[in-house]
Design an enzyme around this catalytic site. Sequence first.
Site, PDB file in Angstrom:
ATOM      1  N   ASP A 195      61.985 121.391 -18.249  1.00  0.00           N
ATOM      2  CA  ASP A 195      62.292 121.760 -19.006  1.00  0.00           C
ATOM      3  C   ASP A 195      63.942 121.736 -19.403  1.00  0.00           C
ATOM      4  OD1 ASP A 195      60.617 123.855 -20.904  1.00  0.00           O
ATOM      5  OD2 ASP A 195      60.794 125.600 -19.559  1.00  0.00           O
ATOM      6  N   TYR A 249      68.003 122.836 -19.993  1.00  0.00           N
ATOM      7  CA  TYR A 249      68.083 123.541 -19.302  1.00  0.00           C
ATOM      8  C   TYR A 249      68.495 124.968 -19.854  1.00  0.00           C
ATOM      9  CZ  TYR A 249      70.047 120.153 -15.425  1.00  0.00           C
ATOM     10  OH  TYR A 249      69.952 119.911 -14.111  1.00  0.00           O
ATOM     11  N   PHE A 267      68.056 116.808 -16.305  1.00  0.00           N
ATOM     12  CA  PHE A 267      68.635 116.547 -15.640  1.00  0.00           C
ATOM     13  C   PHE A 267      70.287 116.962 -15.837  1.00  0.00           C
ATOM     14  CE2 PHE A 267      64.748 115.463 -12.978  1.00  0.00           C
ATOM     15  CZ  PHE A 267      64.783 116.889 -12.639  1.00  0.00           C
ATOM     16  N   HIS A 291      60.198 118.247  -6.422  1.00  0.00           N
ATOM     17  CA  HIS A 291      61.641 118.488  -6.839  1.00  0.00           C
ATOM     18  C   HIS A 291      62.655 118.722  -6.133  1.00  0.00           C
ATOM     19  CE1 HIS A 291      63.666 120.434 -10.108  1.00  0.00           C
ATOM     20  NE2 HIS A 291      63.215 119.557 -10.603  1.00  0.00           N
TER      21      HIS A 291
END
Length: 223
Positions: free
Chosen positions: A66, A68, A79, A188
């Site tokens: 997704d 941010y 990221f 992750h």
Amino acid sequence: MITPQIEPSWLQVLQDEFQKPYFAMLKEFLIEEKKRYVVYPSGGKMFEAFNRTPFESVKVVLLGQDPYHGYRQAEGLCFSVPDGVPFPPSLLNIFKELSDDLGVSVPRSGHLGKWANEGVLLLNATLSVREHQAGSHQNRGWETFTDEAIRQLSIRRNGLVFILWGSYAISKKKLIDLSRHHILETVHPSPLSAYRGFFGCRHFSKANELLAGQGIAPVDWAL
């Protein structure tokens, strides 16, 4: 006819998707969302991963889930955050591993555009989100679109390195022809899981080793 502002080589590869009913429904959903809520990233940045890294330039695919959902954070690259924005915890852990793996200094900026320019497709599965509501645009059609992008890379290219961090990214492995491409996977980089295998995974140097083994120029991961 829907013709988004997307880099020409990707438009050629994905043009059929833009004409399918699900994409028209996704577009209508986004129009309504923007009337009622703040949506990230801005419209011109939703296809930023594709616009930064043309189809034939892709060497490495780094998958996120997704964008941010905080103010000024999302910029269309998984990221990544714009210059001057504090590092989210997962990005800080990515930079720690990068430093440990390659001995480079932790960057001052969280903007990963240089990686994208180097051939790293920084692709989120969902390309938009409602402010402060993680996952709010999931299951609206974006995943169908980005799955097809992964599938087309798998079919039309050879020797790519797919970096899959976390169970969601690893679930995309089914879209990739493992006889033609390389996969690096681990947990992750979130603080909840990073100490269970992300730290020490050395995916940056391993990706470069896989590229070099095919005569492909490695990625300059230093920012």
